[in-house]
Design a protein around this motif. Structure first.
Motif, PDB file in Angstrom:
ATOM      1  N   GLN A  33       0.867  -1.183   0.000  1.00  0.00           N
ATOM      2  CA  GLN A  33       0.000   0.000   0.000  1.00  0.00           C
ATOM      3  C   GLN A  33       0.900   1.228   0.000  1.00  0.00           C
ATOM      4  O   GLN A  33       1.820   1.319   0.794  1.00  0.00           O
ATOM      5  CB  GLN A  33      -0.864   0.023   1.253  1.00  0.00           C
ATOM      6  N   VAL A  34       0.605   2.166  -0.912  1.00  0.00           N
ATOM      7  CA  VAL A  34       1.449   3.363  -1.011  1.00  0.00           C
ATOM      8  C   VAL A  34       0.584   4.598  -0.762  1.00  0.00           C
ATOM      9  O   VAL A  34      -0.644   4.517  -0.792  1.00  0.00           O
ATOM     10  CB  VAL A  34       2.136   3.431  -2.384  1.00  0.00           C
ATOM     11  N   ASP A  35       1.257   5.781  -0.535  1.00  0.00           N
ATOM     12  CA  ASP A  35       0.462   6.966  -0.183  1.00  0.00           C
ATOM     13  C   ASP A  35       0.124   7.838  -1.390  1.00  0.00           C
ATOM     14  O   ASP A  35      -0.632   8.793  -1.281  1.00  0.00           O
ATOM     15  CB  ASP A  35       1.154   7.786   0.906  1.00  0.00           C
ATOM     16  N   ALA A  36       0.698   7.504  -2.552  1.00  0.00           N
ATOM     17  CA  ALA A  36       0.383   8.289  -3.760  1.00  0.00           C
ATOM     18  C   ALA A  36       0.442   7.357  -4.965  1.00  0.00           C
ATOM     19  O   ALA A  36       1.105   6.313  -4.904  1.00  0.00           O
ATOM     20  CB  ALA A  36       1.385   9.425  -3.919  1.00  0.00           C
ATOM     21  N   PRO A  37      -0.245   7.701  -6.044  1.00  0.00           N
ATOM     22  CA  PRO A  37      -0.170   6.864  -7.246  1.00  0.00           C
ATOM     23  C   PRO A  37       1.265   6.674  -7.720  1.00  0.00           C
ATOM     24  O   PRO A  37       2.118   7.551  -7.531  1.00  0.00           O
ATOM     25  CB  PRO A  37      -0.999   7.642  -8.271  1.00  0.00           C
ATOM     26  N   VAL A  38       1.537   5.549  -8.343  1.00  0.00           N
ATOM     27  CA  VAL A  38       2.912   5.184  -8.707  1.00  0.00           C
ATOM     28  C   VAL A  38       3.057   5.145 -10.227  1.00  0.00           C
ATOM     29  O   VAL A  38       2.110   4.797 -10.934  1.00  0.00           O
ATOM     30  CB  VAL A  38       3.263   3.791  -8.154  1.00  0.00           C
ATOM     31  N   ASP A  39       4.249   5.446 -10.676  1.00  0.00           N
ATOM     32  CA  ASP A  39       4.564   5.299 -12.103  1.00  0.00           C
ATOM     33  C   ASP A  39       5.001   3.864 -12.342  1.00  0.00           C
ATOM     34  O   ASP A  39       6.120   3.476 -12.006  1.00  0.00           O
ATOM     35  CB  ASP A  39       5.684   6.283 -12.469  1.00  0.00           C
ATOM     36  N   LEU A  40       4.063   3.067 -12.895  1.00  0.00           N
ATOM     37  CA  LEU A  40       4.337   1.642 -13.031  1.00  0.00           C
ATOM     38  C   LEU A  40       5.496   1.352 -13.979  1.00  0.00           C
ATOM     39  O   LEU A  40       6.328   0.490 -13.716  1.00  0.00           O
ATOM     40  CB  LEU A  40       3.082   0.913 -13.547  1.00  0.00           C
ATOM     41  N   ALA A  41       5.576   2.136 -15.083  1.00  0.00           N
ATOM     42  CA  ALA A  41       6.609   1.884 -16.092  1.00  0.00           C
ATOM     43  C   ALA A  41       8.001   2.023 -15.479  1.00  0.00           C
ATOM     44  O   ALA A  41       8.879   1.183 -15.695  1.00  0.00           O
ATOM     45  CB  ALA A  41       6.439   2.843 -17.269  1.00  0.00           C
ATOM     46  N   ALA A  42       8.185   3.094 -14.667  1.00  0.00           N
ATOM     47  CA  ALA A  42       9.497   3.313 -14.058  1.00  0.00           C
ATOM     48  C   ALA A  42       9.834   2.186 -13.093  1.00  0.00           C
ATOM     49  O   ALA A  42      10.967   1.700 -13.049  1.00  0.00           O
ATOM     50  CB  ALA A  42       9.506   4.650 -13.327  1.00  0.00           C
ATOM     51  N   LEU A  43       8.808   1.759 -12.382  1.00  0.00           N
ATOM     52  CA  LEU A  43       9.013   0.689 -11.416  1.00  0.00           C
ATOM     53  C   LEU A  43       9.403  -0.605 -12.126  1.00  0.00           C
ATOM     54  O   LEU A  43      10.302  -1.334 -11.699  1.00  0.00           O
ATOM     55  CB  LEU A  43       7.706   0.485 -10.629  1.00  0.00           C
ATOM     56  N   ARG A  44       8.722  -0.870 -13.222  1.00  0.00           N
ATOM     57  CA  ARG A  44       9.023  -2.082 -13.994  1.00  0.00           C
ATOM     58  C   ARG A  44      10.442  -2.036 -14.534  1.00  0.00           C
ATOM     59  O   ARG A  44      11.135  -3.054 -14.573  1.00  0.00           O
ATOM     60  CB  ARG A  44       8.031  -2.224 -15.155  1.00  0.00           C
ATOM     61  N   ALA A  45      10.889  -0.855 -14.937  1.00  0.00           N
ATOM     62  CA  ALA A  45      12.255  -0.729 -15.455  1.00  0.00           C
ATOM     63  C   ALA A  45      13.262  -1.050 -14.367  1.00  0.00           C
ATOM     64  O   ALA A  45      14.302  -1.656 -14.620  1.00  0.00           O
ATOM     65  CB  ALA A  45      12.468   0.693 -16.001  1.00  0.00           C
ATOM     66  N   GLY A  46      12.907  -0.644 -13.112  1.00  0.00           N
ATOM     67  CA  GLY A  46      13.832  -0.898 -12.001  1.00  0.00           C
ATOM     68  C   GLY A  46      13.848  -2.352 -11.555  1.00  0.00           C
ATOM     69  O   GLY A  46      14.813  -2.808 -10.951  1.00  0.00           O
ATOM     70  N   LEU A  47      12.804  -3.080 -11.842  1.00  0.00           N
ATOM     71  CA  LEU A  47      12.723  -4.491 -11.448  1.00  0.00           C
ATOM     72  C   LEU A  47      12.423  -5.335 -12.686  1.00  0.00           C
ATOM     73  O   LEU A  47      11.315  -5.837 -12.855  1.00  0.00           O
ATOM     74  CB  LEU A  47      11.607  -4.687 -10.410  1.00  0.00           C
ATOM     75  N   PRO A  48      13.405  -5.481 -13.548  1.00  0.00           N
ATOM     76  CA  PRO A  48      13.155  -6.096 -14.858  1.00  0.00           C
ATOM     77  C   PRO A  48      12.605  -7.530 -14.758  1.00  0.00           C
ATOM     78  O   PRO A  48      11.862  -7.956 -15.622  1.00  0.00           O
ATOM     79  CB  PRO A  48      14.522  -6.070 -15.538  1.00  0.00           C
ATOM     80  N   GLU A  49      12.989  -8.249 -13.717  1.00  0.00           N
ATOM     81  CA  GLU A  49      12.587  -9.664 -13.678  1.00  0.00           C
ATOM     82  C   GLU A  49      11.312  -9.908 -12.881  1.00  0.00           C
ATOM     83  O   GLU A  49      10.901 -11.043 -12.720  1.00  0.00           O
ATOM     84  CB  GLU A  49      13.722 -10.501 -13.101  1.00  0.00           C
ATOM     85  N   ALA A  50      10.723  -8.831 -12.344  1.00  0.00           N
ATOM     86  CA  ALA A  50       9.500  -9.011 -11.554  1.00  0.00           C
ATOM     87  C   ALA A  50       8.288  -8.554 -12.339  1.00  0.00           C
ATOM     88  O   ALA A  50       8.398  -7.785 -13.287  1.00  0.00           O
ATOM     89  CB  ALA A  50       9.607  -8.220 -10.254  1.00  0.00           C
ATOM     90  N   GLN A  51       7.135  -9.060 -11.934  1.00  0.00           N
ATOM     91  CA  GLN A  51       5.895  -8.598 -12.533  1.00  0.00           C
ATOM     92  C   GLN A  51       5.313  -7.558 -11.592  1.00  0.00           C
ATOM     93  O   GLN A  51       5.088  -7.844 -10.417  1.00  0.00           O
ATOM     94  CB  GLN A  51       4.879  -9.729 -12.597  1.00  0.00           C
ATOM     95  N   VAL A  52       5.059  -6.381 -12.116  1.00  0.00           N
ATOM     96  CA  VAL A  52       4.480  -5.336 -11.268  1.00  0.00           C
ATOM     97  C   VAL A  52       3.083  -5.022 -11.791  1.00  0.00           C
ATOM     98  O   VAL A  52       2.909  -4.727 -12.965  1.00  0.00           O
ATOM     99  CB  VAL A  52       5.350  -4.060 -11.289  1.00  0.00           C
ATOM    100  N   GLU A  53       2.108  -5.146 -10.929  1.00  0.00           N
ATOM    101  CA  GLU A  53       0.722  -4.907 -11.356  1.00  0.00           C
ATOM    102  C   GLU A  53       0.050  -3.946 -10.393  1.00  0.00           C
ATOM    103  O   GLU A  53       0.402  -3.883  -9.218  1.00  0.00           O
ATOM    104  CB  GLU A  53      -0.076  -6.216 -11.371  1.00  0.00           C
ATOM    105  N   GLN A  54      -0.940  -3.254 -10.959  1.00  0.00           N
ATOM    106  CA  GLN A  54      -1.764  -2.408 -10.127  1.00  0.00           C
ATOM    107  C   GLN A  54      -2.652  -3.289  -9.269  1.00  0.00           C
ATOM    108  O   GLN A  54      -3.155  -4.305  -9.734  1.00  0.00           O
ATOM    109  CB  GLN A  54      -2.631  -1.542 -11.049  1.00  0.00           C
ATOM    110  N   GLY A  55      -2.882  -2.906  -7.998  1.00  0.00           N
ATOM    111  CA  GLY A  55      -3.783  -3.677  -7.150  1.00  0.00           C
ATOM    112  C   GLY A  55      -5.218  -3.247  -7.344  1.00  0.00           C
ATOM    113  O   GLY A  55      -5.592  -2.718  -8.400  1.00  0.00           O
ATOM    114  N   ALA A  56      -6.011  -3.401  -6.305  1.00  0.00           N
ATOM    115  CA  ALA A  56      -7.441  -3.081  -6.381  1.00  0.00           C
ATOM    116  C   ALA A  56      -7.687  -1.588  -6.570  1.00  0.00           C
ATOM    117  O   ALA A  56      -8.648  -1.176  -7.203  1.00  0.00           O
ATOM    118  CB  ALA A  56      -8.150  -3.565  -5.113  1.00  0.00           C
TER     119      ALA A  56
END
Lengths: 345, 261
Positions: free
Chosen positions: A261-284
């Motif tokens: 859980q985060v306190d502000a919306p996240v930039d998913l693309a940047a996050l994905r670039a930082g974690l190339p081998e993980a799957q990053v998805e938006q939650g509920a």
């Protein structure tokens, strides 16, 4: 591990075929069946090969009707195999049922072995006499079991008044009372609450540590992880997986899941670039994220670091890989072959 | 021996739980006893029928009542239910002989059945006056013959109970057995009242030993050598049925399919 100890259970080509009547519905169907009965044969257990070493703790897993209970009943000498051979500690279980009965303990989670109208103490005393356990040994064992099972309070209670959790604890004491070398447990935690499950598992771990060979069926995968080292999966009467539990997990249950859980919306693309081998998805919601990652590719702290660089993490939850995932994937036919057990395990 | 004694003790204690069920099931037998007493009292009057006087008939009917109560509590539906529900799987994990174990349980429950029978005797003797008592030798023969009812009746019940390995409908089998045993054992009418050829055949069947033999010994109708022969026939049938039950069990257990879990 298993290769080091001598086998106590050895089954080869073990098969049990059940014959069930093939009746068309209605009276005419019943009459036709009376005149010319037709039957369908179904192999509940189909050429199962099984070798279990002394002191092993084996989980025997499969869907409902896969053949788990039938296997247990064949090993216990209750059912007679249609073909194949079984030896349990040098005994043919169904031919020498009485000899075999002395060396094994059987717990059917859904069937109590206590005398319904007697107190737990009376029931245990009957079992003491059935198995020829001496009085001193009886008292010693009860004291030993009392620690984990809390038998003291149960002893004066009539079995039919026990709650399910209490009944299972009393049944466990009954199963292990005569000090069997081999114990089969068919769903020992079925229907129990968390606390009762924990005491069952702790008790079983103790028994395994004391050298008892255990074969356990369960739908609760925590049972299996807590007690067993080896996993056997049966499907439609055939063994489709047999291997070390830890290795199975390492090989097939590598995915950890981090819910954040985060306190502000996240930039998913940047996050994905930082974690190339993980799957990053938006939650509920936009303030929730789910990161699925291979526990050998990333450490959990790496993933958290990458997140905190971008946003403030309010809360997170880490889900460990479950043996359930392995079983599910095996059912789906994804993992038919596991490399043979090596010494590196 | 220790395991079987333990089982007998367990069932001796368990039957107390079912005392109410037992009392209700005894109502049937008590009504049957009362009805038969009334009928035979009317039929015999002050004379005798087929060699039996009214006091002798009272003795006969009390024994028939006792034999009905014996081995009625524990084995019958209990064993059938365990086979049908699959609980027999638990019984099969025990290091004891199945047949001997069931016999031990039956014997353990006998005491409460004897107690009820004794109450019936006291009631009838108090209300309807004294019954026919034979001499001490025949009294001893009677006690032995009554004791032989336990294994004999157990085996008949046990063998029919094994039918549950093949069929799910035990009630029908139970009714059929009760009908056959009631008729052929002399529980409803003494065998001498059946057509003579039929009665003679029935005398040599195992069922006669379940009621007729002890009842006729107490009533003084079966005496001397005939009484001894009746007792021997009971023993021989008990042994034969024991073997038959063993053979049936060996086939039955191969049929075992334990459903669900």
């Amino acid at each position: 591990m298993s290769s080091a100890s001598e086998p106590v259970i050895r089954a080869a080509g073990l098969t049990k075929v059940f014959r069930s009547p093939d009746k068309a519905p209605g009276l005419s169907g019943s009459l036709r069946h009376l005149v010319r009965p037709r039957h369908t044969n179904r192999a509940a257990v189909n050429s199962v090969d099984l070798t279990i070493g002394r002191g092993e703790a084996v989980a025997y897993v499969g869907a409902n009707g896969a053949g788990k209970s039938t296997t247990v009943k064949l090993l216990a000498g209750i059912l007679i195999p249609s073909s194949g051979t079984v030896r349990v500690a040098g005994v043919d279980p169904h031919r020498d049922r009485l000899v075999n009965a002395r060396q094994i303990g059987v717990l059917f989670g859904q069937r109590s072995q206590l005398w319904w109208d007697l107190t737990v103490r009376d029931s245990l005393e009957v079992l003491r006499d059935l198995y020829g356990v001496s009085r001193t040994q009886f008292t010693e064992r009860l004291d030993e079991f009392d620690e984990v099972l809390g038998l003291g309070k149960l002893l004066p209670v009539v079995a039919r008044r026990l709650s399910l959790g209490q009944r299972m604890r009393a049944d466990l004491a009954a199963t292990f009372l005569h000090g069997p070398a081999i114990v089969y447990l068919d769903e020992p935690t079925i229907g129990l609450d968390i606390a009762a499950k924990d005491s069952v598992r702790m008790f079983l771990r103790q028994r395994v540590a004391a050298g008892t060979t255990i074969l356990m069926t369960s739908h609760d995968l925590r049972d299996i992880e807590d007690v067993c080292r080896r996993l056997i999966i049966i499907d439609d009467g055939r063994i489709i997986f047999d291997g070390d539990l830890g290795r199975a997990k390492d090989a097939y249950a590598r995915q950890r899941q981090l819910s954040v859980q985060v306190d502000a919306p996240v930039d998913l693309a940047a996050l994905r670039a930082g974690l190339p081998e993980a799957q990053v998805e938006q939650g509920a919601s936009t303030r929730e994220l789910v990161v699925v990652f291979d526990r050998f590719a990333h450490r959990a702290t790496e993933v958290l670091d990458a997140l905190t660089r971008q946003v403030d993490v309010v809360d997170f939850r880490l889900q460990e890989p479950q043996i359930e995932d392995v079983v599910r994937r095996v059912y789906r036919g994804e993992l038919l072959v596991l490399p043979p057990q090596g010494v590196d395990a | 021996m220790r395991p079987y004694l333990a089982l007998a003790r367990a069932s001796a204690r368990s039957v107390l739980t079912y005392r109410l069920t037992f009392v209700f099931s005894m109502f049937g037998l008590i009504f049957q006893l009362l009805a038969l007493l009334a009928i035979w009292h009317a039929v015999i009057g002050a004379g005798q029928v087929n060699g039996l006087t009214w006091p002798q008939m009272k003795s006969y009917l009390l024994v028939a009542f006792s034999c009905g109560a014996l081995v009625s509590l524990y084995t019958d539906f209990g064993m059938a239910a365990r086979i049908q529900s699959g609980m027999v799987a638990v019984d099969l994990t025990r290091p004891i002989d199945y047949q001997k174990a069931r016999l031990a349980e039956t014997v353990g429950g006998v005491w409460i059945e004897l107690l009820v029978a004794a109450l019936g005797w006291c009631g009838v003797i108090t209300l309807l006056g004294t019954i026919f008592w034979p001499d001490p030798v025949h009294l001893l023969l009677f006690v032995l013959s009554l004791a032989a009812v336990v294994p004999l009746k157990f085996l008949v019940v046990y063998i029919t109970g094994l039918a549950c390995f093949w069929t799910q409908n035990y009630l029908g089998i139970n009714w059929a057995r009760v009908a056959v045993v009631n008729l052929l054992s002399g529980a409803l009418i003494p065998l001498s009242f059946l057509p003579s050829w039929f009665g003679t055949v029935a005398e040599y069947l195992p069922f006669a030993g379940i009621t007729s033999t002890p009842a006729l010994i107490l009533a003084g109708d079966l005496h001397g050598l005939a009484a001894v022969r009746g007792l021997l026939l009971q023993v021989v049938w008990a042994l034969l049925l024991w073997l038959l039950a063993r053979a049936t069990w060996a086939t039955a257990v191969r049929q075992l399919t334990v459903h669900g879990g």
